[in-house]
Design an enzyme around this catalytic site. Structure first.
Site, PDB file in Angstrom:
ATOM      1  N   GLU A   1       0.830  -1.203   0.000  1.00  0.00           N
ATOM      2  CA  GLU A   1       0.000   0.000   0.000  1.00  0.00           C
ATOM      3  C   GLU A   1       0.867   1.257   0.000  1.00  0.00           C
ATOM      4  OE1 GLU A   1      -3.968   1.596  -0.011  1.00  0.00           O
ATOM      5  OE2 GLU A   1      -3.126  -0.408  -0.328  1.00  0.00           O
TER       6      GLU A   1
ATOM      7  N   HIS B   1       3.107 -10.204  -9.507  1.00  0.00           N
ATOM      8  CA  HIS B   1       4.549 -10.460  -9.493  1.00  0.00           C
ATOM      9  C   HIS B   1       5.276  -9.358  -8.728  1.00  0.00           C
ATOM     10  CE1 HIS B   1       8.546 -11.641 -10.789  1.00  0.00           C
ATOM     11  NE2 HIS B   1       8.747 -10.400 -11.195  1.00  0.00           N
ATOM     12  N   SER B   2       4.905  -8.144  -8.958  1.00  0.00           N
ATOM     13  CA  SER B   2       5.454  -6.992  -8.249  1.00  0.00           C
ATOM     14  C   SER B   2       4.470  -5.844  -8.413  1.00  0.00           C
ATOM     15  CB  SER B   2       6.833  -6.601  -8.817  1.00  0.00           C
ATOM     16  OG  SER B   2       6.688  -6.027 -10.113  1.00  0.00           O
TER      17      SER B   2
END
Length: 456
Positions: free
Chosen positions: A104, A319-320
């Protein structure tokens, strides 16, 4: 045939004796009956037949407990004490909470990049618990739980992701590139699979030093397609190195599913071809991971042999932060693994079955966590996803992460001069020129940079 006759003569002739005795067929079979090639061990075949890629139904997946936390075979139960099981659970939930907060944070522009570990927590803590503290770890970029299990403090995780003055790497690495000499965790690097041959070299050095240690090298099934993986496997086998190759097969190499990445039976099937003792385990079963890693580690040290563990799991997160996995997989697929076969919920079921945890304790944990964590920040400070998730996690874990987060965000960035340090013992002329050029640039245009956020 002339060479063959000469070889027979040398083998049969005894120095200082008379003529060589005649060789019988039973004593030395002819080369036509048994292959003599030095590169393989096999028999001749008189039929033209190609080897099929799928000669068996598939390498079995070793497990200890089912999805409801029940032990399948009592003989395989590692009989871990309650304190250790709780440590496994706490580490996984703490890692999960840290992931939510830092993910976040990136979405709000507070850090530049992040990679979560959702769904793969069992591979981290299960393997970490089976290692000795001095065993050397080479991670890829999704093994934060291994370092966390070894006691790496939250404030240093945060400092690395923020690149502030407390970052051991002095702000010169991308986020999630952790490293710690004291905990024998080699700093993560961005290029894929480069850690594999490096880990083999370290294992060979440990073998030569007779240090009674092992090396564990983590990588994903996507990295196993890199040339470095094949070179590392081969060197480890031929040099007989005490290393455990730990492959997290989470189904996707960024956006490429395994069905498009390879045609063989996963990664464990490659092990025998290189001479590696191999096993495939249920990566969502923390006990299966523990048992396999502990035995592989023991034999790697005792016998100087390399081992390959393929842990079957699923990458629930993107994944990222640079990836949107909804572009290549369905929400239903992700929800299945998140709700039906998650390593944290499986271990929680086990603790419930043992009477080490109960629903009332879990409910109280959720309620107090939500109240204590969300009450510390203004409404809207965090996104809905993070706030909803904290309601299911440990109060202490969430509070620890938030405290470390606050401290990390308040600290300054490292001095820009550190860009040029720690590469050479004495700074060479070309780096001195670059440093001087940066100083001149900042003197003229410094007002265009947020220098007040950097240490003087």
């Amino acid at each position: 045939m002339a060479a063959w006759r000469a070889l027979r003569w040398r083998l049969l002739r005894t120095p200082g004796s008379g003529p060589a005795r005649r060789l019988s067929t039973a004593e030395f079979p002819s080369p036509e009956e048994k292959p003599q090639f030095p590169g393989a061990s096999a028999d001749f075949a008189d039929r033209l037949e190609f080897i099929q890629p799928n000669v068996i139904s598939g390498i079995p997946i070793y497990r200890v407990m089912d999805r409801q936390g029940h032990i399948v075979s009592p003989d395989e139960d590692p009989q871990l004490p309650k304190e250790l099981v709780l440590k496994l659970y706490k580490t996984m939930t703490l890692l999960n909470t840290m992931d939510r907060i830092l993910y976040e944070s990136q979405r709000q522009g507070r850090i530049s990049f992040y990679m979560t570990n959702y769904g793969e927590e069992g591979t981290h803590v299960g393997s970490a618990a089976a290692l000795d503290d001095t065993d050397l770890v080479f991670g890829q970029y999704r093994e934060a739980g291994v370092l966390m299990y070894r006691g790496y403090p939250l404030d240093l995780f945060m400092a690395q992701c923020y690149g502030n003055t407390s970052d051991p790497g002095k702000g010169r690495q991308m986020p999630v590139h952790y490293g710690c000499r004291d905990r024998h965790f080699v700093t993560i690097s961005s290029p894929l699979a480069t850690q594999i041959p490096q880990a083999v070299g370290a294992a060979y050095a440990i073998k030569r030093a007779d240090a009674n240690r092992a090396v564990i090298c983590y990588f994903g099934e996507g990295a196993a397609s890199e040339g470095d993986a094949h070179a590392g496997f081969n060197f480890a086998a031929t040099l007989e190195c005490p290393i455990v190759f730990f492959c997290r097969n989470n189904g996707y190499a960024i956006s490429t599913p395994t069905s498009e990445q390879y045609r063989g039976d996963g990664i464990a099937a490659r092990g025998p071809g290189y001479g590696l003792l191999s096993i495939r385990v249920d990566g969502n079963d923390v006990f299966a991971v523990y048992n396999a890693t502990k035995e592989a580690r023991r034999r790697a040290v005792a016998e100087n042999q390399p081992f390959l563990i393929e842990a079957m799991t699923y990458r629930i997160g993107h994944h990222s932060t640079s990836d949107d996995s909804s572009a290549y997989r369905s929400v239903d697929e992700v929800n299945y693994w998140d709700k039906q076969d998650h390593p944290i919920s499986r271990l929680r079921h086990y603790m419930l079955n043992r009477g080490w945890w109960d629903e009332e304790e879990e409910k109280g944990w959720r309620k107090s966590s939500r109240k204590m964590v969300t009450g510390r920040f203004p409404r809207g400070f965090w996104g809905r996803e993070a706030l909803g998730f904290w309601g299911e996690k440990d109060t202490d874990a969430a509070l620890q992460v938030m405290e470390a987060f606050e401290q990390a965000e308040r600290k300054l960035k490292p001095n820009p001069q550190l860009l040029f340090s720690d590469v050479y013992r004495e700074m060479p002329p070309h780096l001195r020129r670059q440093r001087a050029a940066l100083e001149r640039h900042l003197q003229h245009y410094g007002e265009h940079y947020p220098l007040e956020h950097f240490e003087k």
